[in-house]
Design a protein around this motif. Structure first.
Motif, PDB file in Angstrom:
ATOM      1  N   CYS A 146       0.824  -1.400   0.119  1.00 23.84           N
ATOM      2  CA  CYS A 146      -0.025   0.176  -0.175  1.00 23.84           C
ATOM      3  C   CYS A 146       0.740   1.060  -0.017  1.00 23.84           C
ATOM      4  O   CYS A 146       0.486   2.260  -0.509  1.00 23.84           O
ATOM      5  N   PHE A 147       1.739   1.223   0.849  1.00 31.79           N
ATOM      6  CA  PHE A 147       2.826   2.412   1.084  1.00 31.79           C
ATOM      7  C   PHE A 147       4.228   2.084   0.780  1.00 31.79           C
ATOM      8  O   PHE A 147       4.363   1.016   1.233  1.00 31.79           O
ATOM      9  N   PRO A 148       4.909   3.033   0.358  1.00 33.34           N
ATOM     10  CA  PRO A 148       6.420   2.877   0.609  1.00 33.34           C
ATOM     11  C   PRO A 148       6.649   2.728   1.915  1.00 33.34           C
ATOM     12  O   PRO A 148       6.099   3.455   2.902  1.00 33.34           O
ATOM     13  N   THR A 149       7.568   1.717   2.364  1.00 32.81           N
ATOM     14  CA  THR A 149       7.735   1.365   3.803  1.00 32.81           C
ATOM     15  C   THR A 149       9.111   1.337   4.063  1.00 32.81           C
ATOM     16  O   THR A 149       9.804   0.582   3.515  1.00 32.81           O
ATOM     17  N   ALA A 150       9.551   1.776   5.174  1.00 29.60           N
ATOM     18  CA  ALA A 150      10.959   1.626   5.568  1.00 29.60           C
ATOM     19  C   ALA A 150      11.113   1.012   7.091  1.00 29.60           C
ATOM     20  O   ALA A 150      10.159   1.443   7.798  1.00 29.60           O
ATOM     21  N   ILE A 151      12.156   0.406   7.355  1.00 34.53           N
ATOM     22  CA  ILE A 151      12.414  -0.058   8.679  1.00 34.53           C
ATOM     23  C   ILE A 151      13.664   0.632   9.266  1.00 34.53           C
ATOM     24  O   ILE A 151      14.508   0.841   8.286  1.00 34.53           O
ATOM     25  N   VAL A 152      13.568   1.224  10.164  1.00 35.71           N
ATOM     26  CA  VAL A 152      14.746   2.098  10.596  1.00 35.71           C
ATOM     27  C   VAL A 152      15.118   1.363  12.263  1.00 35.71           C
ATOM     28  O   VAL A 152      14.300   1.304  13.054  1.00 35.71           O
ATOM     29  N   SER A 153      16.462   1.210  12.254  1.00 42.22           N
ATOM     30  CA  SER A 153      16.858   0.391  13.375  1.00 42.22           C
ATOM     31  C   SER A 153      18.013   0.872  13.817  1.00 42.22           C
ATOM     32  O   SER A 153      18.966   1.324  13.216  1.00 42.22           O
ATOM     33  N   GLY A 154      18.218   0.558  15.115  1.00 44.27           N
ATOM     34  CA  GLY A 154      19.563   0.631  15.944  1.00 44.27           C
ATOM     35  C   GLY A 154      20.550  -0.447  15.426  1.00 44.27           C
ATOM     36  O   GLY A 154      21.763  -0.384  15.387  1.00 44.27           O
ATOM     37  N   ARG A 155      19.988  -1.629  14.863  1.00 40.68           N
ATOM     38  CA  ARG A 155      20.783  -2.830  14.480  1.00 40.68           C
ATOM     39  C   ARG A 155      21.325  -2.421  13.164  1.00 40.68           C
ATOM     40  O   ARG A 155      20.912  -1.722  12.273  1.00 40.68           O
ATOM     41  N   CYS A 156      22.350  -3.487  13.117  1.00 39.28           N
ATOM     42  CA  CYS A 156      23.136  -3.589  11.861  1.00 39.28           C
ATOM     43  C   CYS A 156      22.018  -3.745  10.741  1.00 39.28           C
ATOM     44  O   CYS A 156      21.148  -4.527  10.619  1.00 39.28           O
ATOM     45  N   ASP A 158      22.162  -5.226   7.495  1.00 37.72           N
ATOM     46  CA  ASP A 158      22.064  -6.496   7.081  1.00 37.72           C
ATOM     47  C   ASP A 158      21.316  -7.680   8.201  1.00 37.72           C
ATOM     48  O   ASP A 158      20.780  -8.315   7.560  1.00 37.72           O
ATOM     49  N   LYS A 159      21.476  -7.368   9.480  1.00 38.38           N
ATOM     50  CA  LYS A 159      20.796  -8.162  10.183  1.00 38.38           C
ATOM     51  C   LYS A 159      19.408  -8.146   9.988  1.00 38.38           C
ATOM     52  O   LYS A 159      18.404  -9.218  10.188  1.00 38.38           O
ATOM     53  N   VAL A 160      18.942  -6.688  10.187  1.00 42.72           N
ATOM     54  CA  VAL A 160      17.635  -6.435   9.998  1.00 42.72           C
ATOM     55  C   VAL A 160      16.805  -7.235   8.893  1.00 42.72           C
ATOM     56  O   VAL A 160      15.810  -7.542   8.778  1.00 42.72           O
ATOM     57  N   TYR A 161      17.643  -6.857   7.581  1.00 45.15           N
ATOM     58  CA  TYR A 161      17.192  -7.456   6.370  1.00 45.15           C
ATOM     59  C   TYR A 161      17.302  -9.127   6.474  1.00 45.15           C
ATOM     60  O   TYR A 161      16.072  -9.824   5.982  1.00 45.15           O
TER      61      TYR A 161
END
Ligand SMILES: O=P(O)(O)OC[C@H]1O[C@H](O[C@H]2O[C@H](CO)[C@@H](O)[C@H](O)[C@H]2O)[C@H](O)[C@@H](O)[C@@H]1O
Length: 366
Positions: A146-156, A158-161
């Motif tokens: 539905c929407f452009p979506t971003a994940i924003v994290s303190g983690r690395c 690659d790890k979040v991916y």
């Protein structure tokens, strides 16, 4: 700090939500994009931060230097962050309520949020730990249709991916210092190459060095864990006996003292070391909006959902731009620039509401 000291009793905890009412009238028609003005104080039975803790938290945004007092203030702040210690705060309940402003619930006011976004392009920003991790993949995949979506994290990043494995998203790891957009071919990719932004790349060797030093310095403290988040390093206290916290903080300080270009910040039972550059989750949000072509756009509606202290930088940007809303995931009082709250990210399926909303054709640019 100009934040409100807030909290948020969300009355729908644990029960399912009714279908979102899409035709409801706007509650703040004259200021459609502005967050609602702060409601009155009191109510809710939630716990407020003491002035003492606020001072302690302010003291944390510093370089190395100082002595035992500084170590004690880090450790005290860590204690104050733990729910057990917040309950046993010396502040009386009436004092706590005096400082408290109640944030409206994002769930109870979902139709207001959607009304404010009508005709605008929603862009979703989700913090990972504490926000997205309990919601998980299926929901985020649906949101991203539905929407452009971003994940924003303190983690690395690659790890979040690796946790999420959705190629269609934007990822901003290391507190926004490592951004990558979807690969070519995704419906959100504007150019031929994926968007990349690494404003702290020159710090990479220094961060690796610091990581190794911290591992060496903490290896004899049972439970201490050092995490390399690529452009920042986290030192976790969660599994360390409380009487050993000063020992770990001392190790962090002794390393930090050697690196004036690095600074300290604090999360939940974690001390983090990161470059002193002026870049944070708020800057990442601005960069991503620009990459998506919304830099000077009035018809964009960013929604940022997060639970961490570092998410405040993004909430602040939204407030200053008078665009979209920040939604704070929290059961307890926090100094915040968010406009709405959620007690639990999974609570009554906020994601289902967004999903229904976009598929009913109210916000479907893409
Ligand atoms: O920006 P976020 O996505 O909210 O990431 C913040 C930190 O997340 C991770 O720490 C969190 O999980 C730990 C357990 O795995 C827990 O001990 C800690 O209290 C939480 O904050 C991550 O390990 C950190 O590096 C991130 O900064």
């Amino acid at each position: 700090m100009t934040n409100q000291n807030v909290v948020v009793p969300d009355t729908k905890s644990g029960i399912s939500l009714p279908m979102v009412r899409l035709s409801g009238s706007s509650i703040f028609p004259a200021t459609a994009q502005k967050p609602p003005t702060a409601p009155g104080t009191g109510g809710g039975g939630c716990i407020s931060l003491s002035a003492k803790k606020k001072l302690l938290l302010e003291n944390l945004e510093i370089n190395g230097g100082g002595g035992a007092a500084k170590i004690n203030s880090w450790v005290d702040s860590m204690r104050a962050s733990s729910p057990t210690h917040m309950k046993s705060s010396s502040q009386s309940l009436s004092e706590q309520h005096q400082q408290q402003i109640t944030l409206p619930s994002a769930l109870d006011n979902f139709d207001q949020i959607m009304e404010a976004s009508r005709g605008k392009q929603i862009v979703m920003f989700l913090d990972y730990d504490g926000t997205l991790s309990p919601i998980m993949r299926t929901t985020v995949r649906r949101l991203a249709t539905c929407f452009p979506t971003a994940i924003v994290s303190g983690r690395c990043r690659d790890k979040v991916y690796k946790f999420v494995r959705l190629a269609e998203l934007y990822y901003a790891g290391s507190h926004g210092m490592d951004i990558k957009g979807p690969e070519k071919g995704s419906k959100y990719t504007k150019g031929t190459e994926p968007v990349i932004c690494q404003p702290a790349s020159e710090f990479l060797p220094m961060i690796d060095e610091v990581f190794k030093e911290l591992v060496a310095k903490t290896k004899l403290t049972p439970g201490a864990k050092v995490e390399n988040n690529k452009f920042c390093v986290s030192v976790h206290f969660r599994c360390v006996e409380e009487k050993k916290w000063s020992e770990v903080a001392e190790a962090v300080k002794s390393v930090l003292n050697k690196y004036p270009k690095l600074r300290l910040s604090q999360g939940r039972k974690v001390l983090e070391i990161r470059p002193t550059i002026k870049w944070d989750k708020g800057k990442a949000l601005e960069f991503l909006l620009e990459s998506l072509g919304f830099a000077n756009c009035t018809d964009v509606f960013p929604i940022y959902i997060g639970d961490d202290r570092t998410d405040e930088d993004a909430f602040k940007v939204l407030k200053e731009r008078e665009q979209g809303f920040g939604i704070l995931v929290s059961k307890v009082a926090k100094d915040t620039n968010a406009s709405y709250s959620l007690q639990e990210p999974t609570q009554a399926s906020l994601h289902d509401l967004f999903h229904n909303y976009c598929f009913l054709g109210n916000n479907n640019y893409y």
